[in-house]
Design an enzyme around this catalytic site. Structure first.
Site, PDB file in Angstrom:
ATOM      1  N   ASN A  10       7.291   2.899  -0.358  1.00 13.49           N
ATOM      2  CA  ASN A  10       6.915   2.029   0.758  1.00 13.49           C
ATOM      3  C   ASN A  10       8.206   1.461   1.337  1.00 13.49           C
ATOM      4  O   ASN A  10       8.822   0.599   0.724  1.00 13.49           O
ATOM      5  CB  ASN A  10       6.001   0.911   0.233  1.00 13.49           C
ATOM      6  N   TRP A  11       8.580   1.982   2.495  1.00 14.38           N
ATOM      7  CA  TRP A  11       9.859   1.563   3.082  1.00 14.38           C
ATOM      8  C   TRP A  11       9.780   0.198   3.749  1.00 14.38           C
ATOM      9  O   TRP A  11      10.789  -0.331   4.191  1.00 14.38           O
ATOM     10  CB  TRP A  11      10.345   2.627   4.089  1.00 14.38           C
ATOM     11  N   LYS A  12       8.559  -0.363   3.859  1.00 10.93           N
ATOM     12  CA  LYS A  12       8.374  -1.674   4.505  1.00 10.93           C
ATOM     13  C   LYS A  12       9.052  -1.659   5.878  1.00 10.93           C
ATOM     14  O   LYS A  12       9.045  -0.634   6.554  1.00 10.93           O
ATOM     15  CB  LYS A  12       8.880  -2.786   3.579  1.00 10.93           C
ATOM     16  N   HIS A  96      -1.601  -4.514   1.254  1.00 10.75           N
ATOM     17  CA  HIS A  96      -0.371  -4.896   0.555  1.00 10.75           C
ATOM     18  C   HIS A  96      -0.265  -6.423   0.546  1.00 10.75           C
ATOM     19  O   HIS A  96      -0.652  -7.079   1.514  1.00 10.75           O
ATOM     20  CB  HIS A  96       0.845  -4.276   1.247  1.00 10.75           C
ATOM     21  N   GLU A  98       2.090  -8.324   1.070  1.00 10.99           N
ATOM     22  CA  GLU A  98       2.849  -8.883   2.199  1.00 10.99           C
ATOM     23  C   GLU A  98       1.970  -8.990   3.447  1.00 10.99           C
ATOM     24  O   GLU A  98       2.135  -9.896   4.251  1.00 10.99           O
ATOM     25  CB  GLU A  98       4.112  -8.033   2.437  1.00 10.99           C
ATOM     26  N   GLU A 166       0.029  -4.346  -7.883  1.00  9.28           N
ATOM     27  CA  GLU A 166       1.362  -4.889  -7.634  1.00  9.28           C
ATOM     28  C   GLU A 166       1.343  -6.403  -7.849  1.00  9.28           C
ATOM     29  O   GLU A 166       0.910  -7.150  -6.953  1.00  9.28           O
ATOM     30  CB  GLU A 166       1.804  -4.600  -6.198  1.00  9.28           C
ATOM     31  N   GLY A 172      10.101  -7.034  -5.444  1.00 11.09           N
ATOM     32  CA  GLY A 172      11.423  -7.354  -4.910  1.00 11.09           C
ATOM     33  C   GLY A 172      12.204  -8.373  -5.718  1.00 11.09           C
ATOM     34  O   GLY A 172      13.217  -8.890  -5.251  1.00 11.09           O
ATOM     35  N   SER A 211       9.224  -3.845  -8.512  1.00  7.62           N
ATOM     36  CA  SER A 211      10.523  -3.676  -9.177  1.00  7.62           C
ATOM     37  C   SER A 211      10.602  -2.438 -10.071  1.00  7.62           C
ATOM     38  O   SER A 211      11.253  -2.463 -11.126  1.00  7.62           O
ATOM     39  CB  SER A 211      10.892  -4.947  -9.973  1.00  7.62           C
ATOM     40  N   GLY A 232       9.096   0.035  -3.660  1.00  7.43           N
ATOM     41  CA  GLY A 232       9.660  -0.550  -2.446  1.00  7.43           C
ATOM     42  C   GLY A 232      11.144  -0.256  -2.348  1.00  7.43           C
ATOM     43  O   GLY A 232      11.552   0.843  -1.968  1.00  7.43           O
TER      44      GLY A 232
END
Ligand code: 13P
Length: 249
Positions: A10-12, A96, A98, A166, A172, A211, A232
């Site tokens: 997931n490149w966000k 997600h 976020e 997650e 992160g 992570s 990520g």
């Protein structure tokens, strides 16, 4: 049916046109390293989906990170699953943490988005996970199982839906739950899938995310009911992503 393992990046909100070089390097490394015994997926930002999907890389599927529930219409700034499919995406991440945090997405909305993904014939990766405060309060399983129950649409099957666990506090941060904690949550998710979908619940892939890096991938991927990773930061570097895929070589 045994789940097919998936390692997904997931490149966000990262990646410009120059990221093309990164994917080329990744494709070359995959080829060099031999075929991994897992599916491999990259979910770049919307602006790169079409370029990546049409680049002709073999062995790497391309997906998106979100979608709207409607097929088209007056929804300024949104993107539909039809558009993503048209651009070459075959997976869409929904729910997600976020998006849940930044855009107040509820379980009900996540379920509608997942239903839209499945309705368009794409695969949905449905994300769940507890916050640090919820874990500290001993509410991890309650929160995660409630999210699972309400975020998965009835149309979900082992073929079209992947679950991603997650923990919000592990994303992160460089911190991960212990392998035992991961196994406990994944096994509880498996049980709830079997309760709802019968034996078919055994076939859903359940990814761990938060992570994941080359140095911890093998032990996390070996935990009970872990069928891959949602990655990520480490998916932005070909060598790191490849090192995680090594868990399936
Ligand atoms: P990190 O691998 O950077 O912790 O991110 C995990 C994630 O949110 C993937 O969706």
């Amino acid at each position: 049916m045994k789940p097919t393992a998936l390692v997904a990046g997931n490149w966000k909100m990262n990646g410009l046109a120059s990221s093309q070089a990164e994917l080329e390097a990744l494709a070359a490394m995959l080829k060099e390293g031999g075929k991994a015994a897992c599916d491999v997926l990259i979910c770049p930002p919307f602006t790169l989906v079409s370029a990546f999907a049409t680049a002709g890389y073999t062995g790497i599927a391309i997906g998106a990170q979100d979608c709207h529930t409607a097929a088209s219409g007056a929804h300024t700034g949104d993107i539909s699953v039809e558009m993503l499919r048209d651009a070459g995406a075959s997976y869409v991440i929904v729910g997600h943490s976020e998006r849940r945090a930044d855009h107040a997405e509820t379980d009900a909305l996540v379920a509608q988005k997942a239903a839209a993904v499945l309705g368009a014939g794409l695969k949905a990766i449905v994300c769940v996970g507890e916050t640090e405060a919820e874990r500290d309060a001993g509410r991890t399983l309650e929160v995660v199982l409630s999210q699972i129950g309400q975020s998965l649409p009835d149309a979900a099957t082992a073929e079209n839906t992947i679950v991603a666990y997650e923990p919000v506090w592990a994303i992160g941060t460089g911190r991960t739950p212990t392998v035992e904690d991961v196994a406990e949550v994944h096994t509880a998710i498996r049980k709830s899938l079997v309760e709802r979908f019968g034996d078919a619940g055994e076939g859903f892939a359940i990814l761990y995310g938060g992570s994941v890096k080359p140095s911890n991938a093998a032990e996390l991927m070996a935990a009970a009911n872990v069928n891959g990773a949602l990655v990520g930061g480490a998916s932005l570097k070909a060598a790191d992503f490849n090192g995680i895929i090594d868990a399936y070589r």
